[in-house]
Design a protein around this motif. Sequence first.
Motif, short mmCIF file in Angstrom:
data_model
loop_
_atom_site.label_atom_id
_atom_site.label_comp_id
_atom_site.label_asym_id
_atom_site.label_seq_id
_atom_site.Cartn_x
_atom_site.Cartn_y
_atom_site.Cartn_z
N ALA A 99 56.04 43.37 48.85
CA ALA A 99 56.40 42.97 47.49
C ALA A 99 56.36 44.15 46.53
CB ALA A 99 55.46 41.87 47.00
N GLY A 100 55.48 45.11 46.78
CA GLY A 100 55.35 46.26 45.88
C GLY A 100 54.62 45.89 44.60
N ASN A 101 54.22 46.91 43.85
CA ASN A 101 53.52 46.71 42.59
C ASN A 101 52.38 45.71 42.74
OD1 ASN A 101 52.88 47.06 39.92
ND2 ASN A 101 54.42 45.64 39.17
N SER A 102 51.56 45.91 43.75
CA SER A 102 50.51 44.94 44.09
C SER A 102 49.13 45.58 44.16
CB SER A 102 50.85 44.29 45.43
OG SER A 102 52.09 43.64 45.38
N THR A 103 48.83 46.44 43.23
CA THR A 103 47.55 47.14 43.25
C THR A 103 46.38 46.17 43.22
OG1 THR A 103 48.56 49.01 42.13
CG2 THR A 103 46.16 48.90 42.10
N ALA A 104 46.41 45.20 42.33
CA ALA A 104 45.27 44.29 42.15
C ALA A 104 44.96 43.50 43.43
CB ALA A 104 45.51 43.35 40.98
N PRO A 105 45.93 42.83 44.04
CA PRO A 105 45.57 42.09 45.26
C PRO A 105 45.19 43.01 46.42
CG PRO A 105 47.91 41.84 44.79
CD PRO A 105 47.30 42.54 43.62
N LEU A 106 45.76 44.20 46.47
CA LEU A 106 45.39 45.13 47.54
C LEU A 106 43.96 45.63 47.37
CD1 LEU A 106 48.73 47.07 48.00
CD2 LEU A 106 47.70 45.42 49.59
N LEU B 249 29.99 38.55 46.74
CA LEU B 249 31.00 39.45 47.28
C LEU B 249 32.33 38.75 47.57
CD1 LEU B 249 28.82 41.70 49.59
CD2 LEU B 249 29.56 42.09 47.25
N LEU B 250 32.31 37.68 48.36
CA LEU B 250 33.58 37.04 48.70
C LEU B 250 34.22 36.38 47.48
CD1 LEU B 250 32.81 35.62 52.24
CD2 LEU B 250 34.48 37.37 51.65
N ASP B 251 33.43 35.64 46.71
CA ASP B 251 33.98 35.07 45.47
C ASP B 251 34.38 36.18 44.51
OD1 ASP B 251 33.95 32.38 46.04
OD2 ASP B 251 31.97 32.03 45.17
N GLY B 252 33.62 37.26 44.52
CA GLY B 252 33.90 38.38 43.63
C GLY B 252 35.22 39.07 43.91
N CYS B 253 35.74 38.94 45.13
CA CYS B 253 37.02 39.56 45.46
C CYS B 253 38.14 39.03 44.57
CB CYS B 253 37.36 39.33 46.93
SG CYS B 253 36.28 40.24 48.05
N LEU B 254 38.09 37.76 44.25
CA LEU B 254 39.11 37.19 43.35
C LEU B 254 38.90 37.69 41.93
CD1 LEU B 254 39.33 33.58 44.76
CD2 LEU B 254 40.92 35.46 45.10
N ILE B 255 37.65 37.86 41.54
CA ILE B 255 37.36 38.37 40.21
C ILE B 255 37.82 39.82 40.10
CG2 ILE B 255 35.49 38.93 38.60
CD1 ILE B 255 34.00 36.48 39.83
N VAL B 256 37.63 40.59 41.18
CA VAL B 256 38.09 41.98 41.20
C VAL B 256 39.59 42.05 40.94
CG1 VAL B 256 38.52 43.93 42.78
CG2 VAL B 256 36.25 42.91 42.63
N GLN B 257 40.32 41.14 41.54
CA GLN B 257 41.77 41.11 41.35
C GLN B 257 42.11 40.96 39.86
OE1 GLN B 257 43.67 38.08 43.69
NE2 GLN B 257 45.72 38.83 43.25
N GLY B 258 41.45 40.03 39.21
CA GLY B 258 41.68 39.84 37.78
C GLY B 258 41.27 41.02 36.94
N LEU B 259 40.13 41.64 37.30
CA LEU B 259 39.66 42.80 36.54
C LEU B 259 40.62 43.99 36.68
CD1 LEU B 259 35.83 42.65 37.29
CD2 LEU B 259 36.99 42.09 35.15
N VAL B 260 41.15 44.19 37.87
CA VAL B 260 42.10 45.29 38.06
C VAL B 260 43.35 45.05 37.21
CG1 VAL B 260 43.64 46.40 39.74
CG2 VAL B 260 41.26 45.93 40.35
N ILE B 261 43.81 43.82 37.18
CA ILE B 261 44.99 43.51 36.35
C ILE B 261 44.67 43.74 34.88
CG2 ILE B 261 46.47 41.62 35.53
CD1 ILE B 261 46.27 40.48 38.41
N TYR B 262 43.49 43.29 34.45
CA TYR B 262 43.13 43.40 33.03
C TYR B 262 42.97 44.85 32.59
CZ TYR B 262 40.63 42.67 28.67
OH TYR B 262 40.26 42.68 27.35
N PHE B 263 42.26 45.65 33.39
CA PHE B 263 41.95 47.00 32.96
C PHE B 263 43.00 48.05 33.32
CE2 PHE B 263 37.59 45.20 32.97
CZ PHE B 263 37.27 45.51 31.65
N PHE B 264 43.84 47.79 34.29
CA PHE B 264 44.77 48.81 34.74
C PHE B 264 46.24 48.44 34.62
CE2 PHE B 264 40.79 49.53 37.04
CZ PHE B 264 40.50 50.81 36.59
N SER B 265 46.54 47.34 33.98
CA SER B 265 47.94 46.95 33.81
C SER B 265 48.41 47.21 32.40
CB SER B 265 48.14 45.49 34.15
OG SER B 265 47.94 45.29 35.50
#
Length: 124
Positions: free
Chosen positions: A76-83, A108-124
């Motif tokens: 799909a490309g442009n997928s930094t947060a889920p990766l 940790l496992l639940d936090g993986c979804l939170i990490v995805q959101g944080l990456v989008i918020y801080f790096f998009s």
Amino acid sequence: WIPGVLSGVDAWDAHLVIRALGQAFLIAGLTIPFDVRDLKIDPAAMKTVPQRIGKSKASVVALVFLCFGAVLFLIAGNSTAPLVALACAVPCVIYGRSMREEWLYSLLLDGCLIVQGLVIYFFS
């Protein structure tokens, strides 16, 4: 998929469908370790993946799902947060095969979804 459709993208846009499938594999890969954790308390009638194929094979299925998700996100490309979330999830699933501590699941496992959101918020 739903946010894409709500923002005006065609529901059957190939890029959107690939990202939705990648997200589905990510969620499925994160869900199976919780079924492994709950194996002793889940009723047999639930027929979870670990109940059907065993703990070890279920962990392998979770890792395969995460890998499928990663491949789809790479396509799909442009997928930094889920990766980044997937990169966090794989070691947790591997570690969870031998460790059944609650913090592994809750943080940790639940936090993986939170990490995805944080990456989008801080790096998009």
